[in-house]
Design an enzyme around this catalytic site. Structure first.
Site, PDB file in Angstrom:
ATOM      1  CG  ASP A   3      -0.245  -0.226   2.524  1.00 25.58           C
ATOM      2  OD1 ASP A   3       0.965   0.053   2.606  1.00 25.58           O
ATOM      3  OD2 ASP A   3      -0.881  -0.713   3.472  1.00 25.58           O
TER       4      ASP A   3
ATOM      5  NE  ARG B 223      -0.487   3.203   4.423  1.00 24.10           N
ATOM      6  CZ  ARG B 223      -1.627   2.513   4.475  1.00 24.10           C
ATOM      7  NH1 ARG B 223      -2.443   2.543   3.433  1.00 24.10           N
ATOM      8  NH2 ARG B 223      -1.951   1.820   5.541  1.00 24.10           N
TER       9      ARG B 223
ATOM     10  CG  ASP C 181      -3.298  -2.061   7.051  1.00 20.97           C
ATOM     11  OD1 ASP C 181      -2.178  -1.741   6.629  1.00 20.97           O
ATOM     12  OD2 ASP C 181      -3.474  -2.674   8.121  1.00 20.97           O
ATOM     13  CB  THR C 182      -1.226  -4.483   2.196  1.00 18.58           C
ATOM     14  OG1 THR C 182      -0.122  -3.563   2.359  1.00 18.58           O
ATOM     15  CG2 THR C 182      -2.120  -4.009   1.069  1.00 18.58           C
TER      16      THR C 182
ATOM     17  CD  GLU D  65       3.160  -2.947   8.471  1.00 19.95           C
ATOM     18  OE1 GLU D  65       4.149  -2.707   7.747  1.00 19.95           O
ATOM     19  OE2 GLU D  65       2.334  -2.085   8.788  1.00 19.95           O
TER      20      GLU D  65
ATOM     21  NE  ARG E  77       3.187   7.057   4.958  1.00 15.86           N
ATOM     22  CZ  ARG E  77       2.898   5.884   5.532  1.00 15.86           C
ATOM     23  NH1 ARG E  77       3.530   4.789   5.138  1.00 15.86           N
ATOM     24  NH2 ARG E  77       1.991   5.805   6.482  1.00 15.86           N
TER      25      ARG E  77
END
Length: 380
Positions: free
Chosen positions: A156, A170, A175-176, A178, A220
């Protein structure tokens, strides 16, 4: 004031420093910074003059040796340089200027990747239209039309080139798992998400759409990314490589994203293939640890069904029939079951040489020695 050789030397040194420090800057930025430094120098000289006015008066060759004269000239020069600095320096950063070019138009919202609607779920097209109407009623959608992707950090997050500068982007509302967190190991499906985004975006030019917030706490850019009129955020949700992550006030497509997420959950794709792994608060590594601690309970049933190879039972009489004709020629008939049960094979090579392979449990010549994997079939 400039008759002194020392003064000329100082000015020469300052000119060299100027060239060294401001090389690579645009002329406007360099001039603006010079005005700011001059204003700062005037302020420092005024402070010295308040403490010891004779130094400034002697250096400036001022007629009246008092603090009022120093304050007068310092104030004029200070406000002059500050005014020039404010007029020359750009009001917006390159990123803000890039956005402002497109925010004024506000004529359309990009077509997002639309899924087929289900009977019990609100169609995505209707949700997109409602979100577009709300966006047009608010402050207006902001776009960056062209951003070249230079690197991908993880599923992401990626880096783009804007006006000669690198900016991290971002993807919002998702949310992917980690892959490069300093305090966490690589999470399941994190590498898959990173590889997907890398193959999809590296070297490509994307379009970025802003929501309410333009940047996060790490500086970001927060955006929805589009490649060939398809939203990357949605594509990750479709593949089961991301979950919906809501952070106010950036919720423009939240209902649309939840519809896509439900379809991935129903199909048990990616992160949804592990029960209770993906939650509203993030990814639960403890669930994965429990699942990997008991893998044998799931794997064991697969070799057990011995009923499937049993149809090959037609091969069973083959070794028995070849051996049965020999005792019939002898005058003294011997009981057939006894010699068959005493059949012994040293190894599987002997079994194959006799044409008896495979041997099933309960057949002549079967032994656990020949059945190494213990599935009831020797020399298979």
């Amino acid at each position: 004031m400039f008759k002194s050789k020392k003064t000329l030397i100082i000015i020469g040194i300052m000119a060299l420093l100027e060239i060294t420090i401001f090389t690579g800057m645009s002329l406007r930025d360099a001039v603006g910074m010079n005005f700011f430094l001059l204003a700062l120098t005037v302020f420092i000289c005024w402070c010295i003059g308040m403490l010891k006015p004779t130094i400034i008066i002697r250096w400036g060759n001022l007629a009246n040796r008092n603090r009022k004269t120093i304050t007068k000239y310092s104030s004029i020069l200070f406000f002059l340089f500050i005014t020039l600095f404010v007029l020359v320096i750009p009001k917006d950063s390159p990123f803000e200027q890039k956005i402002s070019k497109h925010s004024s138009s506000n004529t359309e919202v990009l077509d997002t990747f639309v899924l087929k609607s289900e009977p019990n779920i609100e169609p995505v097209a209707e949700t997109t239209q409602k979100n577009s109407e709300l966006a047009s009623m608010s402050t207006g959608t902001k776009y960056i039309e062209e951003a070249k992707v230079t690197a991908v950090t993880d599923g992401d997050t990626f880096t783009v080139r804007l006006d000669g500068k690198s900016e991290k982007v971002r993807l919002i509302l998702i949310d992917t798992p980690e892959t490069k967190h300093p305090s966490k190991p690589v999470q399941p499906f994190g590498l898959e998400a990173s590889e997907f985004t890398t193959k999809l975006l590296t070297g490509k030019t994307v379009k970025l759409e802003m929501d309410v917030s333009e940047r996060d706490q790490y500086g970001r850019i927060l955006a929805y990314a589009y490649l060939d009129n398809k939203m990357v955020n949605e594509m990750l949700l479709e593949k089961g490589l991301a979950r919906v992550a809501v952070y106010q006030p950036d919720v423009k497509y939240v209902e649309q994203f939840r519809v896509i997420q439900k379809k991935a959950q129903a199909a048990k794709l990616g992160i949804w293939s592990i029960e209770d792994y993906a939650t509203d608060k993030g990814f639960d590594d403890a669930v994965v640890a429990k699942a990997t601690a008991q893998p044998t309970a799931i794997v064991k049933p697969s070799p057990k069904p011995t009923a499937t190879p049993k149809p090959t039972a037609t091969k069973k009489p083959v070794p028995a029939k070849t051996q049965k004709p020999t005792p019939t020629k002898k005058p003294k008939p011997k009981a057939t079951p006894e010699p068959v049960q005493d059949v012994y094979y040293k190894n599987c090579s002997a079994v194959r040489a006799a044409g008896a392979a495979p041997i099933y449990a309960g057949e002549p010549g079967y032994s656990r020695k020949l059945d190494r994997d213990g599935d009831g079939i020797a020399c298979e």
